[in-house]
Write a protein that holds these residues in place. Sequence first.
Motif, PDB file in Angstrom:
ATOM      1  N   CYS A  18       0.868  -1.319   0.130  1.00 10.20           N
ATOM      2  CA  CYS A  18       0.144   0.111   0.097  1.00 10.20           C
ATOM      3  C   CYS A  18       0.846   1.196   0.054  1.00 10.20           C
ATOM      4  O   CYS A  18       1.669   1.605   0.887  1.00 10.20           O
ATOM      5  N   TRP A  19       0.555   2.245  -0.996  1.00  9.81           N
ATOM      6  CA  TRP A  19       1.228   3.142  -1.216  1.00  9.81           C
ATOM      7  C   TRP A  19       0.470   4.525  -0.731  1.00  9.81           C
ATOM      8  O   TRP A  19       0.743   5.774  -1.075  1.00  9.81           O
ATOM      9  N   CYS A  20      -0.470   4.310   0.057  1.00 11.12           N
ATOM     10  CA  CYS A  20      -1.356   5.499   0.566  1.00 11.12           C
ATOM     11  C   CYS A  20      -0.573   6.611   1.421  1.00 11.12           C
ATOM     12  O   CYS A  20       0.384   6.055   1.994  1.00 11.12           O
ATOM     13  N   ARG A  21      -0.870   7.735   1.561  1.00 10.34           N
ATOM     14  CA  ARG A  21       0.119   8.610   2.388  1.00 10.34           C
ATOM     15  C   ARG A  21      -0.054   8.211   3.676  1.00 10.34           C
ATOM     16  O   ARG A  21       1.304   8.550   4.488  1.00 10.34           O
ATOM     17  N   VAL A  22      -0.935   7.585   4.212  1.00  7.34           N
ATOM     18  CA  VAL A  22      -0.923   7.089   5.871  1.00  7.34           C
ATOM     19  C   VAL A  22       0.133   6.124   5.910  1.00  7.34           C
ATOM     20  O   VAL A  22       1.251   6.298   6.774  1.00  7.34           O
TER      21      VAL A  22
ATOM     22  N   SER B  71      -8.679   6.523   1.873  1.00  4.25           N
ATOM     23  CA  SER B  71     -10.049   6.151   1.051  1.00  4.25           C
ATOM     24  C   SER B  71     -11.362   6.806   1.809  1.00  4.25           C
ATOM     25  O   SER B  71     -12.422   6.686   1.499  1.00  4.25           O
ATOM     26  N   GLY B  72     -10.997   7.414   3.098  1.00  3.52           N
ATOM     27  CA  GLY B  72     -12.238   7.901   3.814  1.00  3.52           C
ATOM     28  C   GLY B  72     -12.696   7.023   4.954  1.00  3.52           C
ATOM     29  O   GLY B  72     -13.436   7.276   5.744  1.00  3.52           O
ATOM     30  N   ASN B  73     -12.092   5.902   5.011  1.00  2.00           N
ATOM     31  CA  ASN B  73     -12.362   4.853   6.126  1.00  2.00           C
ATOM     32  C   ASN B  73     -12.039   5.186   7.463  1.00  2.00           C
ATOM     33  O   ASN B  73     -10.986   5.766   7.521  1.00  2.00           O
ATOM     34  N   ARG B  74     -12.671   4.865   8.382  1.00  3.39           N
ATOM     35  CA  ARG B  74     -12.071   5.131   9.789  1.00  3.39           C
ATOM     36  C   ARG B  74     -11.328   4.088  10.280  1.00  3.39           C
ATOM     37  O   ARG B  74     -12.139   2.834   9.928  1.00  3.39           O
ATOM     38  N   MET B  75     -10.313   4.250  10.748  1.00  2.00           N
ATOM     39  CA  MET B  75      -9.293   3.158  10.998  1.00  2.00           C
ATOM     40  C   MET B  75      -9.051   3.423  12.264  1.00  2.00           C
ATOM     41  O   MET B  75      -8.563   4.414  13.023  1.00  2.00           O
ATOM     42  N   ALA B  76      -8.547   2.122  13.020  1.00  2.74           N
ATOM     43  CA  ALA B  76      -8.110   1.867  14.009  1.00  2.74           C
ATOM     44  C   ALA B  76      -6.656   1.046  13.880  1.00  2.74           C
ATOM     45  O   ALA B  76      -6.306  -0.013  13.368  1.00  2.74           O
TER      46      ALA B  76
ATOM     47  N   TRP C  54      -2.840   1.946  -3.912  1.00  2.00           N
ATOM     48  CA  TRP C  54      -2.721   3.455  -4.028  1.00  2.00           C
ATOM     49  C   TRP C  54      -1.582   3.791  -4.597  1.00  2.00           C
ATOM     50  O   TRP C  54      -0.821   4.729  -4.251  1.00  2.00           O
ATOM     51  N   ALA C  55      -1.383   3.095  -5.681  1.00  2.00           N
ATOM     52  CA  ALA C  55      -0.144   3.368  -6.681  1.00  2.00           C
ATOM     53  C   ALA C  55      -0.167   4.989  -7.251  1.00  2.00           C
ATOM     54  O   ALA C  55       0.974   5.638  -7.180  1.00  2.00           O
ATOM     55  N   ALA C  56      -1.426   5.661  -7.302  1.00  2.17           N
ATOM     56  CA  ALA C  56      -1.199   7.130  -7.579  1.00  2.17           C
ATOM     57  C   ALA C  56      -0.537   8.016  -6.627  1.00  2.17           C
ATOM     58  O   ALA C  56      -0.233   9.065  -6.919  1.00  2.17           O
ATOM     59  N   ARG C  57      -0.505   7.331  -5.347  1.00  6.20           N
ATOM     60  CA  ARG C  57       0.167   8.206  -4.037  1.00  6.20           C
ATOM     61  C   ARG C  57       1.564   8.010  -4.204  1.00  6.20           C
ATOM     62  O   ARG C  57       2.253   8.712  -3.197  1.00  6.20           O
ATOM     63  N   ALA C  58       2.124   6.845  -4.946  1.00  5.06           N
ATOM     64  CA  ALA C  58       3.518   6.453  -4.871  1.00  5.06           C
ATOM     65  C   ALA C  58       4.406   7.819  -5.226  1.00  5.06           C
ATOM     66  O   ALA C  58       4.012   8.239  -6.258  1.00  5.06           O
ATOM     67  N   PRO C  59       5.618   8.141  -4.464  1.00  3.04           N
ATOM     68  CA  PRO C  59       6.483   8.981  -5.134  1.00  3.04           C
ATOM     69  C   PRO C  59       7.076   8.444  -6.490  1.00  3.04           C
ATOM     70  O   PRO C  59       7.121   7.158  -6.896  1.00  3.04           O
TER      71      PRO C  59
ATOM     72  N   GLY D 212      -6.174   3.674  -6.532  1.00  2.00           N
ATOM     73  CA  GLY D 212      -6.594   4.275  -5.377  1.00  2.00           C
ATOM     74  C   GLY D 212      -7.071   2.968  -4.453  1.00  2.00           C
ATOM     75  O   GLY D 212      -6.262   1.841  -4.379  1.00  2.00           O
ATOM     76  N   GLN D 213      -8.005   3.196  -3.809  1.00  2.00           N
ATOM     77  CA  GLN D 213      -8.684   2.119  -2.843  1.00  2.00           C
ATOM     78  C   GLN D 213      -9.155   0.932  -3.796  1.00  2.00           C
ATOM     79  O   GLN D 213      -9.961   1.060  -4.861  1.00  2.00           O
TER      80      GLN D 213
END
Length: 141
Positions: free
Chosen positions: A29-33, A68-73, A115-120, A134-135
Amino acid sequence: MEDAPITGGCLCGAVRYSAKGPIVAARMCWCRVCQYLASGSATTNILVPTEDLRVDGALAEYRSVADSGNRMARRFCPTCGTHMFSAADDRPHLVVVRVGTLDDPELGAPEGVIWAARAPSWACWDPALPRTEGQPGPARS
């Protein structure tokens, strides 16, 4: 994926876990988080059924909203800080396990990149892996 014994733990050994499987999905996963969690790189994760995960030891939790907008723990060892698990409020039947915590990281070979679009621009992954910008859609289980 084939059922295999899944075991792991944190860096200091205060938290250990096991899951009987199956591994539902394995992804990079390459999301920013995830980039925050992995010092600018991707996280590599497996998804397992929540009911199959057994954890021994205390975990701390940080709640946030994913790209993604999902609330995560997000759960981690309060002693050494090893990030171990994530869970989305809208998918309580699945838990995300960080491959770096597995006793046998070979079990977590990614099947795809999300989330490849968020990868540097310097990001690397196997070009043969399917990629989602994305998601992704729902996991198999």
